[in-house]
Write a protein that holds these residues in place. Structure first.
Motif, mmCIF file in Angstrom:
data_model
loop_
_atom_site.group_PDB
_atom_site.id
_atom_site.type_symbol
_atom_site.label_atom_id
_atom_site.label_comp_id
_atom_site.label_asym_id
_atom_site.label_seq_id
_atom_site.Cartn_x
_atom_site.Cartn_y
_atom_site.Cartn_z
ATOM 1 N N ARG A 131 39.959 45.970 29.025
ATOM 2 C CA ARG A 131 39.925 46.758 30.258
ATOM 3 C C ARG A 131 39.801 45.876 31.498
ATOM 4 O O ARG A 131 40.367 46.189 32.551
ATOM 5 C CB ARG A 131 38.772 47.760 30.227
ATOM 6 N N ILE A 162 46.202 45.515 37.334
ATOM 7 C CA ILE A 162 46.471 46.629 38.244
ATOM 8 C C ILE A 162 46.136 46.218 39.678
ATOM 9 O O ILE A 162 46.852 46.542 40.622
ATOM 10 C CB ILE A 162 45.619 47.858 37.853
ATOM 11 N N GLN A 199 43.558 50.464 43.699
ATOM 12 C CA GLN A 199 42.098 50.430 43.627
ATOM 13 C C GLN A 199 41.592 51.551 42.719
ATOM 14 O O GLN A 199 40.760 51.325 41.841
ATOM 15 C CB GLN A 199 41.482 50.567 45.030
ATOM 16 N N ALA A 254 42.434 50.761 39.094
ATOM 17 C CA ALA A 254 41.600 49.682 38.533
ATOM 18 C C ALA A 254 40.209 50.220 38.189
ATOM 19 O O ALA A 254 39.639 49.894 37.149
ATOM 20 C CB ALA A 254 41.501 48.521 39.514
ATOM 21 N N ALA A 307 40.479 52.094 35.052
ATOM 22 C CA ALA A 307 40.683 51.230 33.882
ATOM 23 C C ALA A 307 39.384 50.532 33.484
ATOM 24 O O ALA A 307 39.100 50.366 32.297
ATOM 25 C CB ALA A 307 41.758 50.181 34.181
ATOM 26 N N TYR A 308 38.595 50.123 34.469
ATOM 27 C CA TYR A 308 37.370 49.386 34.182
ATOM 28 C C TYR A 308 36.249 49.952 35.044
ATOM 29 O O TYR A 308 35.949 49.424 36.109
ATOM 30 C CB TYR A 308 37.592 47.904 34.457
ATOM 31 N N LEU A 361 33.577 48.636 37.616
ATOM 32 C CA LEU A 361 33.888 48.294 39.006
ATOM 33 C C LEU A 361 33.354 49.335 39.995
ATOM 34 O O LEU A 361 33.323 49.090 41.203
ATOM 35 C CB LEU A 361 35.404 48.138 39.190
ATOM 36 N N ASP A 416 30.893 47.985 42.131
ATOM 37 C CA ASP A 416 31.310 46.896 43.026
ATOM 38 C C ASP A 416 31.509 47.438 44.438
ATOM 39 O O ASP A 416 32.328 48.327 44.660
ATOM 40 C CB ASP A 416 32.616 46.306 42.454
ATOM 41 N N ASP A 417 30.787 46.860 45.395
ATOM 42 C CA ASP A 417 30.903 47.415 46.750
ATOM 43 C C ASP A 417 32.149 46.963 47.487
ATOM 44 O O ASP A 417 32.368 47.302 48.642
ATOM 45 C CB ASP A 417 29.634 47.157 47.569
ATOM 46 N N LYS A 418 32.992 46.200 46.807
ATOM 47 C CA LYS A 418 34.261 45.823 47.446
ATOM 48 C C LYS A 418 35.238 46.999 47.433
ATOM 49 O O LYS A 418 36.242 46.992 48.130
ATOM 50 C CB LYS A 418 34.909 44.642 46.686
ATOM 51 N N PHE A 419 34.975 47.977 46.589
ATOM 52 C CA PHE A 419 35.875 49.119 46.495
ATOM 53 C C PHE A 419 35.380 50.239 47.406
ATOM 54 O O PHE A 419 34.211 50.575 47.406
ATOM 55 C CB PHE A 419 35.962 49.612 45.044
#
Lengths: 414, 491
Positions: free
Chosen positions: A5, A12, B79, B82, B85-86, B89, B92-95
């Motif tokens: 993943r 992606i 974004q 992703a 998918a995982y 994340l 994660d504060d980048k998103f």
């Protein structure tokens, strides 16, 4: 699986490749894969699969089968095993012309009867032996073939190994018998080996049909037309929704193989599914940063399965009127119900006895399992199929509800 | 190991041969990925091996693969995917929050919160609901029910499914399906494989590839002699022709379908790709409902959309849907059954479709960037559309209709009689010979018009407008050069 993943997410959203949030091996793998797929997971795939993926598959197969060679030209990437099987069927059928093409299919198994009918072929059932661990007997295959020849033109034998829902793992001897049978009767051999990754039975080994075929030597090894099916949908990957799988064709007529390409051209293969497949077949090596976690995750899944099966047998052994053949592989259990006459009688008024049992189970406990009659079994024996590929806690709850219901059921209908 | 070495040889006859296999498969032709592409791939191999050619790279202007031609994916979309998918994340504060919101919604709709789980065959319910909302908004409030939405593996999958449902009968009662010529060869290929009867109706090149009801009627009347016409397919915006049908035209088609008892299949995958001034995308459904209950309660319509085109260009995800309108409830039940026999469409594609129908809204953190990126992609395509049309119309012997929408240009080219004769002697379609020579000389891979169908005696090719602007200019120049030489060589 975390590693797969992480790789997929990085492909992606390639910004992740440059950040240090992801382990180095993830970033490197994602970078390599992206280069091979044309820079973006949004590109169309080659119709029969991205070349590097097909190479990965053939490398994997050569390793798995300890040197029996595999060529990437014989590999076709698919959406998964059902899709692969569907493609094979499409290649076989001859429209509405009589006689219809027939495929010998095992009972019990997942109801792909519909897929067969939808494709225009006839499913010819052969019955696995429920008293002997769901073994396959050649005599039964011969019986099925004889009866098939009266109604259709049987052209292929479909086997599922490891078996699902039966949990049976074929012995080498049994596989050799099958190969001899298809050779003599001039049948194609379709082997669904989707559950090859995780075996449950102690000492059980998976050998591929391809390997057995190769090791039998001439005349079998260069004559039997074998199609093997596998995917990332089962086993420790369990990525059914991502749609990554493959077919390997052995000894097929080269001009027919070219037609496969034409067939697959129409729809497209998802890139993500191929990424999942690639990671599954090209696993991490010792020393790589994510290796240990990867191995731990696989171990955990394997241990959970073994635990679930052990617990299930403990519970079933304590219940009257229910028994089960050993589970050596696959993702299901398929216990047999020894229903009291009263229950059978009452059931028949409305529906099949095992369906009756399963409806009551659902209504009374919220537990949904599959009746054996849905999997092609004839009247007279009753089974249920339940999934064992689940967390330890869920399994415990399943067994608790089933146990309670079953005891009450046997009492109510005694 | 080479394939030959692995396969070896056997003296025994094979069980599955060209004669014993499904004959329909053998007849399937799909020009977009046919012989031209095979040769293009070979040439790429040759270039890699260092073979000298008059060019350094093969330019694949044959298939509508935006990302392969360098188009950038939309950040927000990637974004969200992703995150799906995982899911780790999500911490994660980048998103951005709006991406996380959508990812969580999608994951909630997935079994076990994973896109790796199989979904219901018709597609994840919350995503179908989002699709229905999108359609309602797009069509000015005309209601859409999520039970009429089927998520599919690209639009192609849904189109083939509908054709499977439609095709029946034998001989004179065999189902006929009307398709526009020039057409996207998926339709002809699917009809061949399913043994449906292909009924051609010609678009009018002199009227910017417009559709004329008179032509529909002519084609239908002729078809009734030998089959049972039951459906009419229309691609709007058009592929390969790039026209955007006027509202009037769409009404005419709907009226025709009602009069003649035809099911309408509206392929609308390019609905965001509209460039020409004065051109607007009108969805078939919207027009149908605006024509009033006399039509909207009767005409059977299926509309198709995909995540492969528009501004997303995410071909590799295989996302798509169809919406069925006015289908007989029992037929719809059969459709649902047909779809349930197979697997769901890839869940990552379903997730992508959800983002497409649920983009950032004003006020959300990603709105500005998303809007900018989307506009940039479409503006770039519009510019290239104009550039291509102008360029080709300056080439002697070329006539290029305006590229009003979609991603392709389909100019009519002139092939001298000498070349036509040579091609015919070699058993090749003249425009195929032209394109082959173009490929060998310039490395530019196009698709000959014969792969799409065209009026007898006319020749075309289809080129995508996807290469980046500088490369496109190069391609246009090279084609002009080649054409001049070709005309000279065969004068």
């Amino acid at each position: 699986m975390s590693f797969s993943r992480q790789v997929i997410a990085s492909c992606i959203y390639p910004e992740l490749i440059d950040s240090d949030k992801m382990p180095l091996d993830v970033r490197e793998r994602a970078k390599t894969l992206l280069e091979c797929i044309g820079g973006s997971v949004g590109c169309y795939s080659d119709t029969i699969g991205i070349p590097i993926m097909r190479d990965s598959v053939s490398d994997f197969l050569t390793r798995r089968d300890e040197g029996v060679p595999s060529a990437s030209g014989n590999i076709f990437i698919t959406h998964g095993s059902d899709h692969g099987f569907g493609l094979l069927l499409t290649m076989l059928v001859r429209g509405d012309r009589s006689p219809l093409v027939g495929v010998l299919t095992p009972v019990p198994s997942q109801d792909f009867g519909n897929a067969l009918v939808a494709s225009g072929a006839t499913a010819v059932p052969y019955y696995l032996d429920g008293q002997q661990g769901w073994r396959l007997h050649t005599e039964e295959l011969q019986r099925a073939l004889r009866s098939a020849r009266e109604v259709c033109d049987p052209i292929a034998l479909y086997v599922i190994n490891p078996g699902d829902p039966t949990g049976h793992v074929q012995s080498r001897e049994s596989m050799e018998e099958i190969i001899r049978f298809v050779y003599e009767e001039k049948l194609l051999l379709f082997a669904n080996e989707d559950h090859q990754d995780i075996l449950i039975g102690e000492g059980c080994m998976f050998i591929s049909y391809k390997k057995v075929l190769a090791e039998m030597g001439s005349p079998f090894s260069d004559a039997v037309e074998l199609a093997s099916i596998h995917s990332a949908s089962k086993g420790f990957m369990g990525e059914g929704g991502l749609h990554g799988g493959y077919l390997e064709l052995v000894n097929f007529d080269p001009s027919v193989q070219i037609e496969f390409d034409r067939l697959i051209s129409l729809l497209g293969l998802p890139i993500i599914g191929q990424l999942a497949l690639e990671v599954m077949l090209n696993p991490l090596q010792p020393g790589e940063p994510s290796y240990e976690q990867y191995q731990e995750e696989i171990q955990h899944i394997r241990e959970t399965l073994v635990h679930n099966v052990t617990r299930a047998f403990e519970v079933l052994d304590s219940l009257p009127g229910i028994s089960c053949e050993p589970i050596n592989g696959g993702a299901s259990m398929f216990p047999r119900l020894h229903l009291p006459h009263i229950a059978i009688h009452q059931a028949k008024e409305e529906k099949l006895p095992d369906f009756f049992y399963c409806s009551r189970l659902l209504e009374q406990t919220g537990l949904c399992v599959c009746p054996g009659s849905d999997l092609g079994l004839p009247e007279g024996t009753y089974h249920i199929r339940l999934c064992i590929m689940t967390s330890v806690d869920t399994m415990e709850e399943v067994l608790r509800r089933l146990g309670k219901f079953h005891k009450q059921f046997m009492k109510d209908f005694s | 190991m080479s394939q030959k070495e692995v396969n070896g040889s056997s003296h025994r006859g094979k069980v599955l041969t060209l004669e014993t296999m499904n004959q329909n498969v053998r007849q399937v032709e799909y020009a977009v990925r046919g012989p031209m592409v095979l040769r293009a791939v070979q040439i790429e191999e040759e270039l890699k091996k260092g073979v000298k050619k008059p060019f350094t790279e093969v330019i694949k202007a044959n298939v509508g693969d935006a990302h392969a031609m360098g188009q950038k994916p939309i950040t927000f979309i990637r974004q969200v995917l992703a995150l799906c998918a995982y899911p780790a994340l999500l911490e994660d504060d980048k998103f951005p929050e709006d991406a996380k919101l959508r990812a969580r919604r999608i994951l909630d709709g997935c079994g076990g919160q994973s896109i790796g789980a199989y979904s219901a065959s018709q597609g994840i319910e919350c995503i179908r609901k989002d699709v229905a909302s999108y359609i309602e908004k797009r069509d000015g409030g005309i209601p859409s029910n999520h039970e009429n939405i089927y998520l599919s593996t690209g639009a192609s999958d849904a189109i083939v499914t509908m054709l499977k449902l439609l095709i029946c009968g034998e001989g004179r009662t065999r189902t006929g399906v009307m398709i526009s010529i020039p057409q996207y060869p998926l339709y002809s290929a699917a009809l061949t494989e399913l043994q449906g009867v292909q009924i051609n109706y010609y678009l009018d090149e002199d009227k910017c590839w417009g559709l004329d009801v008179g032509e529909l009627r002519r084609s239908l009347t002729a078809a009734r002699e030998h089959c049972n016409p039951r459906a009419l397919c229309i691609i709007n915006p058009g592929n390969p022709t790039g026209q955007v049908q006027s509202r009037q035209c769409i009404e005419d088609v709907i009226r025709f379908a009602k009069e003649e008892g035809l099911l309408l299949m509206a392929d609308e995958v390019y609905q965001d790709n509209v460039y020409a001034e004065g051109c607007v995308f009108h969805s078939f459904k919207k027009v149908l409902f605006e024509m009033g209950p006399e039509f909207s309660s009767v005409v059977e319509l299926v509309s198709f959309h995909s995540t492969s085109k528009c501004y997303m260009g995410e071909c590799g995800f295989r996302g798509g849907y169809m919406e069925v309108v006015n289908l007989d409830p029992e037929v719809k039940a059969q459709l649902t059954k047909l779809v349930s026999v197979r697997l769901c469409s890839p869940v990552s594609g379903q997730a992508l479709m959800d983002v497409v129908v649920n983009p950032p809204q004003p006020g959300e953190p990603s709105y500005a960037t998303f809007t900018k990126e989307r506009a940039a992609v479409l503006a770039d395509l519009a510019e290239k559309a104009k550039l291509t049309e102008e360029s080709f119309n300056n080439v002697p012997g070329f006539h290029c209709n305006p590229v009003q929408g979609a991603m392709y240009t389909f100019p009519r080219i002139t092939i001298p009689q000498k070349a036509i004769d040579q091609a015919k002697a070699a058993g090749q379609a003249p425009d195929q010979m032209y394109c082959m020579k173009l490929l060998e000389t310039t490395g530019i891979c196009l698709v000959p018009g014969s792969g799409f169908g065209q009026r007898e005696g006319t020749f075309h090719f289809r080129m995508t407008i996807l290469p980046p602007k500088e490369k496109l200019k190069y391609v246009l120049e090279k084609i002009a050069e080649f054409n001049a030489q070709f005309l000279q060589d065969y004068s």
